[in-house]
Scaffold this motif. Structure first.
Motif, PDB file in Angstrom:
ATOM      1  N   VAL A  75       0.864  -1.186   0.000  1.00 38.71           N
ATOM      2  CA  VAL A  75       0.000   0.000   0.000  1.00 38.71           C
ATOM      3  C   VAL A  75       0.893   1.225   0.000  1.00 38.71           C
ATOM      4  O   VAL A  75       1.747   1.385   0.878  1.00 38.71           O
ATOM      5  CB  VAL A  75      -0.938   0.059   1.241  1.00 38.71           C
ATOM      6  CG1 VAL A  75      -1.968   1.175   1.071  1.00 38.71           C
ATOM      7  CG2 VAL A  75      -1.639  -1.259   1.485  1.00 38.71           C
ATOM      8  N   LYS A  76       0.693   2.109  -0.973  1.00 35.12           N
ATOM      9  CA  LYS A  76       1.446   3.373  -0.992  1.00 35.12           C
ATOM     10  C   LYS A  76       0.496   4.497  -0.601  1.00 35.12           C
ATOM     11  O   LYS A  76      -0.550   4.678  -1.234  1.00 35.12           O
ATOM     12  CB  LYS A  76       2.019   3.611  -2.397  1.00 35.12           C
ATOM     13  CG  LYS A  76       2.797   4.894  -2.481  1.00 35.12           C
ATOM     14  CD  LYS A  76       3.666   4.979  -3.697  1.00 35.12           C
ATOM     15  CE  LYS A  76       4.390   6.327  -3.685  1.00 35.12           C
ATOM     16  NZ  LYS A  76       5.295   6.516  -4.754  1.00 35.12           N
ATOM     17  N   SER A  77       0.873   5.209   0.469  1.00 39.39           N
ATOM     18  CA  SER A  77      -0.004   6.262   1.012  1.00 39.39           C
ATOM     19  C   SER A  77       0.456   7.638   0.589  1.00 39.39           C
ATOM     20  O   SER A  77       1.646   7.944   0.678  1.00 39.39           O
ATOM     21  CB  SER A  77       0.113   6.230   2.532  1.00 39.39           C
ATOM     22  OG  SER A  77      -1.036   5.776   3.102  1.00 39.39           O
ATOM     23  N   TYR A  78      -0.472   8.467   0.184  1.00 45.75           N
ATOM     24  CA  TYR A  78      -0.176   9.875  -0.118  1.00 45.75           C
ATOM     25  C   TYR A  78      -0.925  10.720   0.910  1.00 45.75           C
ATOM     26  O   TYR A  78      -1.999  10.328   1.372  1.00 45.75           O
ATOM     27  CB  TYR A  78      -0.708  10.260  -1.492  1.00 45.75           C
ATOM     28  CG  TYR A  78      -0.093   9.527  -2.649  1.00 45.75           C
ATOM     29  CD1 TYR A  78       0.917  10.118  -3.408  1.00 45.75           C
ATOM     30  CD2 TYR A  78      -0.524   8.255  -3.004  1.00 45.75           C
ATOM     31  CE1 TYR A  78       1.476   9.458  -4.486  1.00 45.75           C
ATOM     32  CE2 TYR A  78       0.030   7.587  -4.079  1.00 45.75           C
ATOM     33  CZ  TYR A  78       1.031   8.197  -4.815  1.00 45.75           C
ATOM     34  OH  TYR A  78       1.581   7.540  -5.882  1.00 45.75           O
ATOM     35  N   GLY A  79      -0.385  11.928   1.181  1.00 53.29           N
ATOM     36  CA  GLY A  79      -1.175  12.926   1.905  1.00 53.29           C
ATOM     37  C   GLY A  79      -1.204  12.777   3.401  1.00 53.29           C
ATOM     38  O   GLY A  79      -0.199  12.464   4.028  1.00 53.29           O
ATOM     39  N   CYS A  80      -2.401  12.966   3.954  1.00 53.70           N
ATOM     40  CA  CYS A  80      -2.548  13.237   5.390  1.00 53.70           C
ATOM     41  C   CYS A  80      -2.403  11.989   6.254  1.00 53.70           C
ATOM     42  O   CYS A  80      -2.359  10.862   5.780  1.00 53.70           O
ATOM     43  CB  CYS A  80      -3.902  13.874   5.636  1.00 53.70           C
ATOM     44  SG  CYS A  80      -5.276  12.759   5.293  1.00 53.70           S
ATOM     45  N   GLN A  81      -2.372  12.237   7.579  1.00 54.42           N
ATOM     46  CA  GLN A  81      -2.252  11.158   8.556  1.00 54.42           C
ATOM     47  C   GLN A  81      -3.449  10.217   8.480  1.00 54.42           C
ATOM     48  O   GLN A  81      -3.348   9.039   8.787  1.00 54.42           O
ATOM     49  CB  GLN A  81      -2.173  11.766   9.954  1.00 54.42           C
ATOM     50  CG  GLN A  81      -0.954  12.627  10.128  1.00 54.42           C
ATOM     51  CD  GLN A  81      -1.016  13.465  11.376  1.00 54.42           C
ATOM     52  OE1 GLN A  81      -2.075  13.743  11.916  1.00 54.42           O
ATOM     53  NE2 GLN A  81       0.141  13.884  11.849  1.00 54.42           N
ATOM     54  N   MET A  82      -4.582  10.802   8.067  1.00 53.11           N
ATOM     55  CA  MET A  82      -5.774   9.971   7.969  1.00 53.11           C
ATOM     56  C   MET A  82      -5.563   8.869   6.916  1.00 53.11           C
ATOM     57  O   MET A  82      -6.013   7.739   7.082  1.00 53.11           O
ATOM     58  CB  MET A  82      -6.919  10.851   7.528  1.00 53.11           C
ATOM     59  CG  MET A  82      -8.235  10.267   7.831  1.00 53.11           C
ATOM     60  SD  MET A  82      -9.215  11.625   8.385  1.00 53.11           S
ATOM     61  CE  MET A  82     -10.197  10.847   9.545  1.00 53.11           C
ATOM     62  N   ASN A  83      -4.863   9.208   5.842  1.00 53.10           N
ATOM     63  CA  ASN A  83      -4.577   8.204   4.827  1.00 53.10           C
ATOM     64  C   ASN A  83      -3.605   7.147   5.348  1.00 53.10           C
ATOM     65  O   ASN A  83      -3.723   5.981   4.999  1.00 53.10           O
ATOM     66  CB  ASN A  83      -4.010   8.865   3.565  1.00 53.10           C
ATOM     67  CG  ASN A  83      -5.116   9.173   2.569  1.00 53.10           C
ATOM     68  OD1 ASN A  83      -6.291   9.099   2.904  1.00 53.10           O
ATOM     69  ND2 ASN A  83      -4.749   9.511   1.354  1.00 53.10           N
ATOM     70  N   VAL A  84      -2.644   7.578   6.173  1.00 52.33           N
ATOM     71  CA  VAL A  84      -1.717   6.602   6.750  1.00 52.33           C
ATOM     72  C   VAL A  84      -2.521   5.623   7.609  1.00 52.33           C
ATOM     73  O   VAL A  84      -2.355   4.403   7.529  1.00 52.33           O
ATOM     74  CB  VAL A  84      -0.630   7.308   7.613  1.00 52.33           C
ATOM     75  CG1 VAL A  84       0.266   6.289   8.294  1.00 52.33           C
ATOM     76  CG2 VAL A  84       0.183   8.252   6.747  1.00 52.33           C
ATOM     77  N   TYR A  85      -3.423   6.171   8.412  1.00 54.97           N
ATOM     78  CA  TYR A  85      -4.279   5.322   9.262  1.00 54.97           C
ATOM     79  C   TYR A  85      -5.130   4.394   8.395  1.00 54.97           C
ATOM     80  O   TYR A  85      -5.199   3.187   8.633  1.00 54.97           O
ATOM     81  CB  TYR A  85      -5.180   6.222  10.115  1.00 54.97           C
ATOM     82  CG  TYR A  85      -6.176   5.477  10.979  1.00 54.97           C
ATOM     83  CD1 TYR A  85      -5.824   5.005  12.252  1.00 54.97           C
ATOM     84  CD2 TYR A  85      -7.481   5.245  10.547  1.00 54.97           C
ATOM     85  CE1 TYR A  85      -6.730   4.332  13.045  1.00 54.97           C
ATOM     86  CE2 TYR A  85      -8.392   4.567  11.341  1.00 54.97           C
ATOM     87  CZ  TYR A  85      -8.016   4.123  12.589  1.00 54.97           C
ATOM     88  OH  TYR A  85      -8.924   3.452  13.371  1.00 54.97           O
TER      89      TYR A  85
END
Ligand code: SAM
Ligand code: SF4
Length: 470
Positions: A16-26
């Motif tokens: 999984v590659k996450s972009y942007g905010c902490q919410m996306n990391v979560y």
């Protein structure tokens, strides 16, 4: 449940590659947790993946272009895997998926699955459908609560993620600032029930997490159902979570000045675990009105005065946008004056980026790119000056540091101060995941340097399970 193991009994691999905010990391972590219970194991190498998810962000410029250029690279990776007889399933998730929908598959036929932020609890079923060869798009806002369907992280996965963890407490937003896509991509504001949050934080603390970051697009609008059947505010939730054994630090982000109520301000005075950090938006009164922020610069200053009265050592951070349509030099001078008056410990600043579908994007008085770039540079200079002045106040002081990971030099660990700065310290690895007093001895550009205030053997560092009652 569908069994996602392949015919050889080997687990399938997920990247999984996450972009942007902490919410996306979560969200990305929750997707991995959900698929772990389906037999997927995570890999950091995209070329090893059987399922590859791009969890996208749409908040600022070039987000869509970035996704399409990444998909170009993934197309080549997918073709290589196909030549080796392996099928790679490619999915686009998050806010770009929500905003673009089927268009993604039209422009990038390499994509098998597109799903929005409200659909990831259906991931096993969506993957099973897309594995059957059909292209799948799911950008509904379902009536059921996705959080009810998510698998919790295993103790091992939580431990591997380190001493701090994000917990989404609310999602979406009803404020409709004229520059922002969140109300369109994440939907109406919803708050998770208190009991579920307590259970999630208890599980995290039990696995050794010491710092909990409560996240939401507008986190202080939280109004969740309490175990007593009443609506709880963020302040009440923070008080309850601070009582959970093992929780040493609590943070929350991102907030709106209008939702900073008296109880939340008082919580900064009353809760030792609540770390002094508060991001807030700002601008000139004329621009604040055009942004539909529904507060003035003076309202915002008064919130800050009340916070500082409640917690004199509060370290303030903020978000700024420069070059909002119609912003003049004089409006920008008001922003600089506000920065001078507040004295931030740090801040994020962005050039305004027109987001399709938002009211400000259609305005005819867009600010020229070079003016935006010039203002951003001047603003960042002012913020850096204040951040350096704040860091200087820490020199020679002893502060608590939560140790998070090994440093680049042998024997060195990197931790975080209560004010979020990275601190580099020579310390044994037994300190990882622990909090210890550190004397700040030098200042770097982006971090602090320090030494343990006591010799390591005097810290009485014990494994997290044994110290859970702290
Ligand atoms: N709810 C928070 C608030 O109201 O302050 C902000 C959350 S928003 C998801 C995060 C930040 O992204 C905003 O504070 C703003 O600075 C930035 N942002 C949002 N839309 C933007 C846009 N169109 N152009 C530039 N920056 C933007
Ligand atoms: Fe976006 Fe924050 Fe405004 Fe909501 S309050 S619309 S999340 S900037």
């Amino acid at each position: 449940m569908t069994n996602q193991r392949d015919g050889t009994g080997m687990s399938r691999k997920l990247h999984v590659k996450s972009y942007g905010c902490q919410m996306n990391v979560y969200d990305s972590q929750r997707m991995a947790d959900m698929l772990a219970s389906e037999g997927f194991s995570e890999t950091v190498e995209p070329q090893e993946a059987d399922v590859l998810i791009l969890n996208t962000c749409h908040i600022r410029e070039k987000a869509v272009e970035k996704v399409y250029s990444e998909l170009g690279r993934i197309r080549r990776l997918k073709s290589r895997a196909a030549r080796e007889g392996r099928h790679v399933l490619v999915a686009v998730a998050g806010c770009v998926a929500q905003a673009e929908g089927e268009e993604i598959i039209r422009r990038a036929p390499t994509v098998d699955l597109v799903f929005g932020p409200q659909s990831y609890h259906r991931l096993p079923e969506l993957i099973a459908r897309a594995s059957g060869g059909s292209k799948v798009v799911d950008t509904e806002f379902p009536v059921e609560d996705k959080f009810d369907h998510l698998a919790p992280a295993s103790r091992e996965a939580t431990k591997a993620r380190g001493a701090n963890a994000f917990v989404t407490v609310q999602e979406g937003c009803d404020k409709f600032c004229t520059f922002c896509v969140v109300p369109y991509t994440r939907g109406a504001e919803m708050s998770r029930p208190v009991a579920k949050l307590i259970a999630e934080v208890e599980r995290l603390a039990d696995a050794g997490v010491r710092e909990i970051r409560l996240i939401g697009q507008n986190v202080n609008a939280y109004h969740g159902e309490g175990p007593d059947g009443r609506t709880w505010s963020l302040a009440r939730l923070l008080h309850r979570l601070a009582d959970i054994p093992g929780v040493a630090r609590l943070r929350y982000t991102t907030s709106h000045p209008r939702d900073m109520d008296d109880d939340l301000i008082a919580a900064h005075r009353d809760l030792a675990a609540l770390m002094p950090q508060l991001p807030v938006q700002s601008g000139s009164d004329r621009i604040l009105a055009a942004m539909n922020r529904r507060h003035t610069s003076a309202d915002y200053r008064s919130v800050i005065d009340r916070l500082r009265a409640a917690r004199p050592d509060i370290a303030l951070t903020s978000d700024f946008i420069v070059g909002f349509p119609g912003e003049t030099e004089s409006d920008f001078a008001d922003t600089l004056a506000l920065v001078d008056a507040v004295g931030y410990a740090g801040a994020f600043s962005f050039k305004y980026s027109p987001r399709p579908g938002t009211p400000a994007a259609d305005r005819a008085d867009q600010v020229a790119e070079d003016a935006k770039a010039d203002r951003l540079a001047r603003l960042q200079q002012a913020i850096d000056r204040d951040a350096a002045a704040f860091n200087k106040t820490l020199l020679g002081r002893t502060i608590d540091v939560l140790f998070e990971k090994a440093g680049r030099r042998s024997g060195q660990l990197i931790g975080r101060s209560p004010y979020l700065q990275p601190v580099q310290v020579m310390a044994p690895t037994s300190f990882l995941g622990e909090i210890a007093p550190v004397r700040i001895t030098a200042l770097g550009t982006n971090s602090l340097f320090g030494m343990l205030a006591k010799a390591p053997h005097l810290h009485g560092i014990v494994p997290p399970t044994a110290s859970a009652g702290l």
